[in-house]
Scaffold this motif. Structure first.
Motif, PDB file in Angstrom:
ATOM      1  N   ARG A 340       3.400   2.467  -1.679  1.00  0.00           N
ATOM      2  CA  ARG A 340       3.230   1.011  -1.805  1.00  0.00           C
ATOM      3  C   ARG A 340       3.576   0.543  -3.214  1.00  0.00           C
ATOM      4  NH1 ARG A 340       3.732  -3.308  -2.200  1.00  0.00           N
ATOM      5  NH2 ARG A 340       2.549  -5.128  -1.487  1.00  0.00           N
ATOM      6  N   ARG A 341       3.284   1.379  -4.205  1.00  0.00           N
ATOM      7  CA  ARG A 341       3.557   0.990  -5.591  1.00  0.00           C
ATOM      8  C   ARG A 341       5.059   1.013  -5.887  1.00  0.00           C
ATOM      9  NH1 ARG A 341       0.996   4.797  -7.744  1.00  0.00           N
ATOM     10  NH2 ARG A 341       2.769   6.158  -8.165  1.00  0.00           N
ATOM     11  N   THR A 342       5.779   2.026  -5.403  1.00  0.00           N
ATOM     12  CA  THR A 342       7.197   2.178  -5.742  1.00  0.00           C
ATOM     13  C   THR A 342       8.137   1.565  -4.711  1.00  0.00           C
ATOM     14  OG1 THR A 342       7.176   4.379  -4.711  1.00  0.00           O
ATOM     15  CG2 THR A 342       6.804   4.261  -7.097  1.00  0.00           C
ATOM     16  N   HIS A 343       7.654   1.345  -3.486  1.00  0.00           N
ATOM     17  CA  HIS A 343       8.509   0.766  -2.441  1.00  0.00           C
ATOM     18  C   HIS A 343       7.750  -0.367  -1.736  1.00  0.00           C
ATOM     19  CE1 HIS A 343      11.168   4.240  -2.982  1.00  0.00           C
ATOM     20  NE2 HIS A 343      10.073   4.977  -2.957  1.00  0.00           N
ATOM     21  N   HIS A 346       7.979  -1.947   2.147  1.00  0.00           N
ATOM     22  CA  HIS A 346       8.721  -1.021   3.012  1.00  0.00           C
ATOM     23  C   HIS A 346       7.940  -0.823   4.305  1.00  0.00           C
ATOM     24  CE1 HIS A 346      10.852   2.517   4.453  1.00  0.00           C
ATOM     25  NE2 HIS A 346      11.746   2.352   3.491  1.00  0.00           N
ATOM     26  N   PRO A 347       8.611  -0.869   5.465  1.00  0.00           N
ATOM     27  CA  PRO A 347       7.884  -0.748   6.744  1.00  0.00           C
ATOM     28  C   PRO A 347       7.188   0.588   6.932  1.00  0.00           C
ATOM     29  CG  PRO A 347      10.271  -0.687   7.081  1.00  0.00           C
ATOM     30  CD  PRO A 347      10.048  -1.114   5.672  1.00  0.00           C
ATOM     31  N   ALA A 348       7.617   1.626   6.211  1.00  0.00           N
ATOM     32  CA  ALA A 348       6.982   2.928   6.379  1.00  0.00           C
ATOM     33  C   ALA A 348       5.531   2.917   5.923  1.00  0.00           C
ATOM     34  CB  ALA A 348       7.765   3.995   5.607  1.00  0.00           C
ATOM     35  N   THR A 349       5.192   2.044   4.988  1.00  0.00           N
ATOM     36  CA  THR A 349       3.809   1.982   4.517  1.00  0.00           C
ATOM     37  C   THR A 349       2.855   1.631   5.650  1.00  0.00           C
ATOM     38  OG1 THR A 349       4.569   1.294   2.319  1.00  0.00           O
ATOM     39  CG2 THR A 349       2.252   0.911   2.853  1.00  0.00           C
ATOM     40  N   ALA A 350       3.254   0.688   6.478  1.00  0.00           N
ATOM     41  CA  ALA A 350       2.403   0.300   7.607  1.00  0.00           C
ATOM     42  C   ALA A 350       2.203   1.469   8.575  1.00  0.00           C
ATOM     43  CB  ALA A 350       3.015  -0.895   8.337  1.00  0.00           C
ATOM     44  N   ARG A 351       3.244   2.247   8.803  1.00  0.00           N
ATOM     45  CA  ARG A 351       3.118   3.402   9.703  1.00  0.00           C
ATOM     46  C   ARG A 351       2.183   4.444   9.099  1.00  0.00           C
ATOM     47  NH1 ARG A 351       8.738   2.380  10.150  1.00  0.00           N
ATOM     48  NH2 ARG A 351       9.248   4.108   8.724  1.00  0.00           N
ATOM     49  N   MET A 352       2.281   4.633   7.792  1.00  0.00           N
ATOM     50  CA  MET A 352       1.381   5.591   7.140  1.00  0.00           C
ATOM     51  C   MET A 352      -0.072   5.137   7.247  1.00  0.00           C
ATOM     52  SD  MET A 352       3.507   6.493   3.651  1.00  0.00           S
ATOM     53  CE  MET A 352       5.240   6.958   3.692  1.00  0.00           C
ATOM     54  N   LEU A 353      -0.312   3.833   7.046  1.00  0.00           N
ATOM     55  CA  LEU A 353      -1.669   3.306   7.169  1.00  0.00           C
ATOM     56  C   LEU A 353      -2.205   3.482   8.587  1.00  0.00           C
ATOM     57  CD1 LEU A 353      -1.273   0.051   5.054  1.00  0.00           C
ATOM     58  CD2 LEU A 353      -2.865   1.932   4.571  1.00  0.00           C
ATOM     59  N   ALA A 383      -5.839  -0.149  -2.370  1.00  0.00           N
ATOM     60  CA  ALA A 383      -4.792  -0.317  -3.367  1.00  0.00           C
ATOM     61  C   ALA A 383      -3.423  -0.385  -2.723  1.00  0.00           C
ATOM     62  CB  ALA A 383      -4.831   0.840  -4.364  1.00  0.00           C
ATOM     63  N   ALA A 384      -3.280   0.245  -1.565  1.00  0.00           N
ATOM     64  CA  ALA A 384      -1.988   0.270  -0.896  1.00  0.00           C
ATOM     65  C   ALA A 384      -1.696  -1.044  -0.160  1.00  0.00           C
ATOM     66  CB  ALA A 384      -1.930   1.428   0.114  1.00  0.00           C
ATOM     67  N   GLN A 385      -2.719  -1.814   0.153  1.00  0.00           N
ATOM     68  CA  GLN A 385      -2.517  -3.066   0.877  1.00  0.00           C
ATOM     69  C   GLN A 385      -1.861  -4.106  -0.021  1.00  0.00           C
ATOM     70  OE1 GLN A 385      -2.893  -3.417   3.923  1.00  0.00           O
ATOM     71  NE2 GLN A 385      -4.512  -2.112   4.711  1.00  0.00           N
TER      72      GLN A 385
END
Length: 389
Positions: A340-343, A346-353, A383-385
């Motif tokens: 989340r900090r560097t990208h 990016h849609p991948a963050t939602a999948r990881m969450l 923090a990732a949100q």
């Protein structure tokens, strides 16, 4: 890429000389072999050879860089020589009155002289496999030896000069040009064209091309490794990951041997191998391959690169599959924060969450108590949100 029909005299002379070298060595179908290596129409090569044989035709003057006694350079087969800097195949192209090898990248200002490359390759072959040429004292012996390059050498990695060539040797001689079956490269191109629209037919095309090949004992070969990689990907896609493992293993070992452990094709093959093991239920083996892949990506792409973080996220899922839910949740939460900090966005963050939420639910359903990571994962997720601190 096919060469234009209008070719320089130097290029034509080199092609005719290569046909003559193959014929002198006793190869069958030299015209077809040369046409295939140069990616041009066989009839065009036949026309050049016929004109050269015509008694009434006046001999063409040699190029400025080549005396009447010097043979035209033998051209290496396509995809045999790789640029060490950009890792892309180098192809022969006219440059004034000579032929040079050039790569598609911008890493070298000048191409490598084809005549000098052929001489270096021929000398190396004569040293490595002296019996491949029946007349080693022939004045054209290096050219005759270079004509056998694809039989003896699996890969030539080119540095900045014509003498800075690294050779990856085959452990056994490949068939002579003109004696093999349908070209594997042609089957591979057909399969690639079919992959998106008809994967079943693409798989059958490669299956027929790979009949008789044992990936457990076959020597490293760049074209065969590419075909095996695509075949493994198709087997995974069509629901047969167990069968894909042996082909993906061969591809990974071959590319690591030919290009090095950190080259892009090697890392792509490692990802395919790990995916095959994971889908086949071999979670421990998948973990080791994904861990190795993540380490390589940290070195080559960087710790915050998307492929690195995506691999770490998948590694967390494999840890969950192995029953290490606490380690999996901690790794995935840390990966989400970095991603989340560097990208951002990016849609991948939602999948990881989503996967992290599933892990928490599974732990709750199974009565697992991980007080040491509850605060950690909650803070990392917050923090990732978007808008998180």
């Amino acid at each position: 890429m096919a060469f234009p029909r209008k070719c320089s005299h130097d290029f034509i002379d080199a092609a005719v000389q290569q046909v003559a070298a193959l014929r002198d060595s006793g190869h069958r179908g030299p015209i077809s072999a040369v046409a295939r290596e140069l990616n041009i129409d066989r009839r065009l090569v036949q026309e050049w050879v016929s004109k050269t044989r015509t008694p009434s035709a006046a001999p063409a003057p040699p190029p400025a860089h080549q005396s009447a006694e010097d043979p035209a350079p033998v051209l290496l087969p396509a995809d045999l020589m790789l640029c060490r800097t950009c890792e892309q195949p180098m192809t022969s192209t006219p440059d004034g009155n000579r032929l040079v090898y050039q790569c598609p990248g911008d890493c070298r200002r000048h191409g490598l002289d084809a005549a000098a490359v052929a001489d270096t390759v021929g000398q190396a072959i004569l040293h490595h496999t002296p019996n491949i040429v029946t007349a080693p004292d022939h004045p054209k012996s290096t050219n005759l030896a270079a004509a056998h390059a694809s039989r003896v050498i699996a890969r030539v990695t080119a540095g900045p000069t014509t003498t800075d060539l690294r050779f990856t040797w085959r452990t056994a001689l490949a068939p002579t040009p003109g004696q093999e079956g349908p070209a594997l490269a042609e089957r591979l191109r057909s399969a690639r064209a079919l992959t998106a629209t008809d994967p079943v037919r693409a798989r059958e095309t490669l299956r027929d091309a790979l009949t008789g090949v044992d990936p457990a004992t076959t020597t490293a070969d760049p074209t065969l490794a590419d075909a095996a990689h695509l075949y493994a990907e198709l087997l995974i896609r069509l629901g047969n990951p167990v069968a894909a493992i042996r082909w993906a293993t061969y591809t990974h070992h071959s590319h690591a041997h030919l290009r090095g452990p950190s080259a892009r094709p090697t890392l792509a093959a490692a990802h395919t191998l790990a995916t095959a093991h994971r889908q086949a239920g071999h979670h421990q083996r998948a973990y080791h391959v994904y861990r190795h892949l993540a380490d390589q990506l940290i070195t080559t792409a960087g710790p915050d690169a998307h492929p690195t973080l995506a691999t770490q996220a998948t590694l967390a899922l494999v840890l969950r599959d192995l029953g290490h839910c606490a380690a999996a949740r901690r790794l995935l939460a840390d990966t989400i924060t970095a991603h989340r900090r560097t990208h951002p966005h990016h849609p991948a963050t939602a999948r990881m969450l989503h996967h992290l939420h599933q892990m928490r639910q599974q732990c709750a359903e199974r009565g697992h108590d991980h007080p040491d990571i509850e605060t950690h994962t909650a803070e990392e997720t917050a923090a990732a949100q978007p808008g998180g601190s």
